[in-house]
Design a protein around this motif. Structure first.
Motif, PDB file in Angstrom:
ATOM      1  N   GLN A   1       0.849  -1.192   0.000  1.00 48.54           N
ATOM      2  CA  GLN A   1       0.000   0.000   0.000  1.00 48.54           C
ATOM      3  C   GLN A   1       0.887   1.246   0.000  1.00 48.54           C
ATOM      4  N   VAL A   2       0.601   2.157  -0.911  1.00 46.21           N
ATOM      5  CA  VAL A   2       1.339   3.415  -1.014  1.00 46.21           C
ATOM      6  C   VAL A   2       0.361   4.557  -0.770  1.00 46.21           C
ATOM      7  N   GLN A   3       0.739   5.466   0.076  1.00 46.24           N
ATOM      8  CA  GLN A   3      -0.074   6.669   0.305  1.00 46.24           C
ATOM      9  C   GLN A   3       0.623   7.870  -0.303  1.00 46.24           C
ATOM     10  N   LEU A   4      -0.164   8.701  -0.946  1.00 42.97           N
ATOM     11  CA  LEU A   4       0.343   9.909  -1.596  1.00 42.97           C
ATOM     12  C   LEU A   4      -0.350  11.111  -0.976  1.00 42.97           C
ATOM     13  N   VAL A   5       0.440  12.081  -0.538  1.00 43.43           N
ATOM     14  CA  VAL A   5      -0.114  13.284   0.081  1.00 43.43           C
ATOM     15  C   VAL A   5       0.343  14.492  -0.715  1.00 43.43           C
ATOM     16  N   GLU A   6      -0.638  15.188  -1.308  1.00 37.99           N
ATOM     17  CA  GLU A   6      -0.333  16.368  -2.125  1.00 37.99           C
ATOM     18  C   GLU A   6      -0.501  17.635  -1.302  1.00 37.99           C
ATOM     19  N   SER A   7       0.240  18.653  -1.715  1.00 38.27           N
ATOM     20  CA  SER A   7       0.088  19.976  -1.111  1.00 38.27           C
ATOM     21  C   SER A   7       0.544  21.015  -2.114  1.00 38.27           C
ATOM     22  N   GLY A   8       0.210  22.269  -1.830  1.00 38.12           N
ATOM     23  CA  GLY A   8       0.713  23.369  -2.640  1.00 38.12           C
ATOM     24  C   GLY A   8      -0.289  24.028  -3.558  1.00 38.12           C
ATOM     25  N   GLY A   9      -1.500  23.512  -3.622  1.00 33.69           N
ATOM     26  CA  GLY A   9      -2.496  24.159  -4.465  1.00 33.69           C
ATOM     27  C   GLY A   9      -2.956  25.484  -3.876  1.00 33.69           C
ATOM     28  N   GLY A  10      -3.784  26.200  -4.639  1.00 39.08           N
ATOM     29  CA  GLY A  10      -4.300  27.463  -4.151  1.00 39.08           C
ATOM     30  C   GLY A  10      -4.801  28.341  -5.266  1.00 39.08           C
ATOM     31  N   LEU A  11      -5.003  29.607  -4.928  1.00 47.76           N
ATOM     32  CA  LEU A  11      -5.484  30.606  -5.875  1.00 47.76           C
ATOM     33  C   LEU A  11      -4.327  31.494  -6.301  1.00 47.76           C
ATOM     34  N   VAL A  12      -4.196  31.684  -7.606  1.00 47.92           N
ATOM     35  CA  VAL A  12      -3.116  32.520  -8.122  1.00 47.92           C
ATOM     36  C   VAL A  12      -3.635  33.303  -9.312  1.00 47.92           C
ATOM     37  N   GLN A  13      -3.067  34.467  -9.554  1.00 46.82           N
ATOM     38  CA  GLN A  13      -3.468  35.270 -10.704  1.00 46.82           C
ATOM     39  C   GLN A  13      -2.831  34.728 -11.982  1.00 46.82           C
ATOM     40  N   PRO A  14      -3.431  35.000 -13.130  1.00 44.99           N
ATOM     41  CA  PRO A  14      -2.808  34.596 -14.392  1.00 44.99           C
ATOM     42  C   PRO A  14      -1.387  35.126 -14.488  1.00 44.99           C
ATOM     43  N   GLY A  15      -0.488  34.268 -14.967  1.00 40.27           N
ATOM     44  CA  GLY A  15       0.924  34.614 -15.047  1.00 40.27           C
ATOM     45  C   GLY A  15       1.712  34.262 -13.803  1.00 40.27           C
ATOM     46  N   GLY A  16       1.020  33.875 -12.759  1.00 42.85           N
ATOM     47  CA  GLY A  16       1.679  33.539 -11.502  1.00 42.85           C
ATOM     48  C   GLY A  16       2.216  32.119 -11.468  1.00 42.85           C
ATOM     49  N   SER A  17       2.715  31.741 -10.296  1.00 42.56           N
ATOM     50  CA  SER A  17       3.352  30.436 -10.126  1.00 42.56           C
ATOM     51  C   SER A  17       2.844  29.732  -8.877  1.00 42.56           C
ATOM     52  N   LEU A  18       2.865  28.421  -8.941  1.00 45.19           N
ATOM     53  CA  LEU A  18       2.601  27.570  -7.783  1.00 45.19           C
ATOM     54  C   LEU A  18       3.534  26.368  -7.870  1.00 45.19           C
ATOM     55  N   ARG A  19       3.832  25.777  -6.720  1.00 52.39           N
ATOM     56  CA  ARG A  19       4.575  24.526  -6.704  1.00 52.39           C
ATOM     57  C   ARG A  19       3.777  23.482  -5.947  1.00 52.39           C
ATOM     58  N   LEU A  20       3.471  22.395  -6.636  1.00 50.09           N
ATOM     59  CA  LEU A  20       2.789  21.271  -6.012  1.00 50.09           C
ATOM     60  C   LEU A  20       3.815  20.252  -5.534  1.00 50.09           C
ATOM     61  N   THR A  21       3.512  19.667  -4.387  1.00 51.34           N
ATOM     62  CA  THR A  21       4.382  18.651  -3.798  1.00 51.34           C
ATOM     63  C   THR A  21       3.586  17.377  -3.547  1.00 51.34           C
ATOM     64  N   CYS A  22       4.198  16.248  -3.817  1.00 54.01           N
ATOM     65  CA  CYS A  22       3.573  14.949  -3.553  1.00 54.01           C
ATOM     66  C   CYS A  22       4.568  14.097  -2.774  1.00 54.01           C
ATOM     67  N   LEU A  23       4.196  13.769  -1.546  1.00 53.52           N
ATOM     68  CA  LEU A  23       5.020  12.930  -0.684  1.00 53.52           C
ATOM     69  C   LEU A  23       4.456  11.514  -0.695  1.00 53.52           C
ATOM     70  N   ALA A  24       5.333  10.543  -0.984  1.00 55.14           N
ATOM     71  CA  ALA A  24       4.891   9.145  -1.088  1.00 55.14           C
ATOM     72  C   ALA A  24       5.418   8.308   0.057  1.00 55.14           C
ATOM     73  N   SER A  25       4.596   7.364   0.503  1.00 52.74           N
ATOM     74  CA  SER A  25       5.064   6.387   1.473  1.00 52.74           C
ATOM     75  C   SER A  25       5.672   5.206   0.706  1.00 52.74           C
ATOM     76  N   GLY A  26       6.177   4.222   1.423  1.00 52.87           N
ATOM     77  CA  GLY A  26       6.769   3.074   0.756  1.00 52.87           C
ATOM     78  C   GLY A  26       8.275   3.181   0.719  1.00 52.87           C
TER      79      GLY A  26
ATOM     80  N   THR B   1      -5.477  18.209  -5.153  1.00 55.10           N
ATOM     81  CA  THR B   1      -5.311  19.561  -4.620  1.00 55.10           C
ATOM     82  C   THR B   1      -5.816  20.547  -5.667  1.00 55.10           C
ATOM     83  N   GLN B   2      -6.602  21.521  -5.221  1.00 55.54           N
ATOM     84  CA  GLN B   2      -7.230  22.469  -6.137  1.00 55.54           C
ATOM     85  C   GLN B   2      -6.260  23.564  -6.543  1.00 55.54           C
ATOM     86  N   VAL B   3      -6.198  23.805  -7.844  1.00 61.12           N
ATOM     87  CA  VAL B   3      -5.446  24.933  -8.391  1.00 61.12           C
ATOM     88  C   VAL B   3      -6.442  25.825  -9.123  1.00 61.12           C
ATOM     89  N   THR B   4      -6.489  27.082  -8.737  1.00 61.67           N
ATOM     90  CA  THR B   4      -7.392  28.041  -9.366  1.00 61.67           C
ATOM     91  C   THR B   4      -6.579  29.230  -9.860  1.00 61.67           C
TER      92      THR B   4
END
Length: 116
Positions: free
Chosen positions: A1-26, A110-113
């Motif tokens: 069994q592998v668990q994946l935990v995402e983070s880093g989503g959010g609201l950003v204006q056009p032209g902006g940046s976000l970084r998503l992270t995914c941490l895996a077990s195993g 994770t929601q990205v808007t």
């Protein structure tokens, strides 16, 4: 069994940046093919590939030159750096692990808007 935990989503204006992270077990993370997919929460919409990585990354045409996928095997983590974001990048983003034996695991999303 592998668990994946995402983070880093959010609201950003056009032209902006976000970084998503995914941490895996195993204990065998370096052997997983990791990927990011996205899905709009609308009837009839299917989950589509954004990028995958095993050794080197692969990107779909719509994100080439804007998104960068990388992995840190020592930390069992993948990162999706998203730059020059557009409103059409708005979606729920899911991390996926494809194991050598064929098993597939998904994160919770994770929601990205992207909106002004």
């Amino acid at each position: 069994q592998v668990q994946l935990v995402e983070s880093g989503g959010g609201l950003v204006q056009p032209g902006g940046s976000l970084r998503l992270t995914c941490l895996a077990s195993g204990s065998d993370f370096s052997r997983y093919v990791m990927g990011w997919y996205r899905e709009a929460p609308a009837p009839g919409k299917s989950r589509e590939l954004v990028a995958t990585i095993f050794i080197g990354p692969y990107y779909v045409d719509s994100v080439k030159g804007r998104f960068t996928l990388s992995r840190d095997n020592a930390k069992s983590t993948v990162y999706l750096q998203m730059d020059s974001l557009k409103p059409e990048d708005t979606d729920v983003y899911y991390c996926r692990a494809n194991l050598p034996g064929g098993e597939i695991y998904w994160g919770q999303g994770t929601q990205v808007t992207v909106s002004s």
